[in-house]
Design a protein around this motif. Structure first.
Motif, PDB file in Angstrom:
ATOM      1  N   MET A 130      67.200  31.106  10.423  1.00 18.44           N
ATOM      2  CA  MET A 130      65.855  31.647  10.198  1.00 18.44           C
ATOM      3  C   MET A 130      65.181  32.033  11.520  1.00 18.44           C
ATOM      4  SD  MET A 130      64.273  29.646   7.003  1.00 18.44           S
ATOM      5  CE  MET A 130      64.994  29.861   5.383  1.00 18.44           C
ATOM      6  N   LYS A 131      65.420  31.226  12.551  1.00 18.24           N
ATOM      7  CA  LYS A 131      64.833  31.562  13.867  1.00 18.24           C
ATOM      8  C   LYS A 131      65.387  32.884  14.398  1.00 18.24           C
ATOM      9  CE  LYS A 131      63.726  26.894  15.351  1.00 18.24           C
ATOM     10  NZ  LYS A 131      64.259  25.730  16.089  1.00 18.24           N
ATOM     11  N   LEU A 132      66.646  33.162  14.090  1.00 21.47           N
ATOM     12  CA  LEU A 132      67.225  34.443  14.527  1.00 21.47           C
ATOM     13  C   LEU A 132      66.555  35.601  13.789  1.00 21.47           C
ATOM     14  CD1 LEU A 132      71.012  33.476  14.722  1.00 21.47           C
ATOM     15  CD2 LEU A 132      69.544  34.083  16.653  1.00 21.47           C
ATOM     16  N   ARG A 134      67.614  34.506  19.959  1.00 24.03           N
ATOM     17  CA  ARG A 134      68.474  35.696  19.934  1.00 24.03           C
ATOM     18  C   ARG A 134      69.932  35.267  19.826  1.00 24.03           C
ATOM     19  NH1 ARG A 134      65.894  40.798  19.593  1.00 24.03           N
ATOM     20  NH2 ARG A 134      63.941  40.719  20.771  1.00 24.03           N
ATOM     21  N   PRO A 135      70.771  36.073  19.171  1.00 22.43           N
ATOM     22  CA  PRO A 135      72.177  35.676  19.028  1.00 22.43           C
ATOM     23  C   PRO A 135      72.915  35.743  20.369  1.00 22.43           C
ATOM     24  CG  PRO A 135      71.837  37.900  18.192  1.00 22.43           C
ATOM     25  CD  PRO A 135      70.476  37.375  18.547  1.00 22.43           C
ATOM     26  N   SER A 136      73.933  34.908  20.503  1.00 21.74           N
ATOM     27  CA  SER A 136      74.781  34.967  21.703  1.00 21.74           C
ATOM     28  C   SER A 136      75.777  36.102  21.554  1.00 21.74           C
ATOM     29  CB  SER A 136      75.532  33.650  21.882  1.00 21.74           C
ATOM     30  OG  SER A 136      74.672  32.568  21.702  1.00 21.74           O
ATOM     31  N   ASN A 137      76.168  36.330  20.275  1.00 21.23           N
ATOM     32  CA  ASN A 137      77.100  37.418  19.962  1.00 21.23           C
ATOM     33  C   ASN A 137      76.768  37.952  18.582  1.00 21.23           C
ATOM     34  OD1 ASN A 137      79.249  37.813  21.964  1.00 21.23           O
ATOM     35  ND2 ASN A 137      79.628  35.641  21.584  1.00 21.23           N
ATOM     36  N   GLY A 138      77.204  39.174  18.326  1.00 25.44           N
ATOM     37  CA  GLY A 138      77.063  39.731  16.982  1.00 25.44           C
ATOM     38  C   GLY A 138      75.833  40.594  16.824  1.00 25.44           C
TER      39      GLY A 138
END
Ligand code: ATP
Length: 222
Positions: free
Chosen positions: A45-47, A53-57
């Protein structure tokens, strides 16, 4: 509405909260998010909220590539997402009306517009008659309904709820779910994180299940 492609989130501690997550939630869906404590529900949900923020994808929300949204654009982006928390985070030094009005004031709505929208939201959750009282005088279920009115007052296309019935007894939890279902029937997309298996089974909606940061069921529409 929500699309995650191969999303991994690794915190600075090295903890991998989400690993190679693929999900798709279509506009107008109502989806439950489950998993044991630490499975990654809040991180997911935080993303979506761009609190992390995502590290990948790749993450796409409402057709927008979130990686293209800069820090200065985040407040505007969040206007289209309503959030409901377990501990509803109401301000106890303000009236019910003022609590629900808060997101509209932040967004710079006109005074007359605010009154109309706040009353419409309070009406939807059955609390129009309580607009003048202090939320501290309300029951837990009523306080959660004020929290829901605040989440939807801006007419967001997407509502995220993190353990919204965590502190409520089964009867009040069912009432809250009925409200969510009504918003869903009006076209709002909903994602609800909960541990309450009984509640989920009664709702008969898609269940997206996380375990140790991975999607183990329900990642895409059936
Ligand atoms: N800011 C952070 N820094 C480091 N690790 C974190 C952070 N936030 C969460 N984690 C870790 O990431 C993993 C997933 O946490 P998350 O809060 O997303 O799980 P959850 O499924 O929401 O759990 P709960 O049901 O207990 O709320 C956990 O191992 C957690 O300790």
């Amino acid at each position: 509405m929500i699309r995650f492609q191969n999303v991994t989130k690794r915190y600075a501690t090295g903890q991998e909260a989400l690993s190679r997550v693929d999900i798709q939630i279509d506009r107008g869906e109502m989806v439950f998010l489950t998993g044991h404590s630490g499975a990654g529900k809040s991180t997911l949900m935080k993303l979506i909220m761009l609190m992390e923020r995502p590290s990948n994808g790749h993450i796409e929300i409402g057709g927008r590539d979130t990686s293209a949204i800069r820090r200065s654009g985040i407040a505007h982006y969040r206007r289209d997402i309503g959030v409901v928390f377990q501990n509803h985070q109401l301000l106890f030094d303000r009236s019910v009306f003022d609590n629900v009005a808060l997101p509209l004031q932040v967004a710079g709505y006109q005074h007359s517009d605010i009154g109309r929208r706040v009353r419409a939201a309070l009406d939807k959750v059955g609390l129009l008659h309580k607009e003048r009282v202090n939320p501290v005088t309300l029951s837990g279920g009523e306080q959660q309904r004020v929290g829901i009115a605040r989440a939807v007052v801006n007419k967001p296309a997407l509502v995220l709820a993190d353990e919204p019935t965590g502190n409520l007894d089964p009867e009040l939890s069912a009432e809250i779910m009925t409200l969510f279902r009504q918003f869903n029937e009006l076209g709002v997309t909903l994602m609800i994180a909960t541990h309450d298996i009984d509640l989920i089974e009664r709702m008969n909606k898609r269940v997206l299940q996380l375990a140790e940061g991975r999607v183990i069921a329900g990642g895409v529409p059936q």
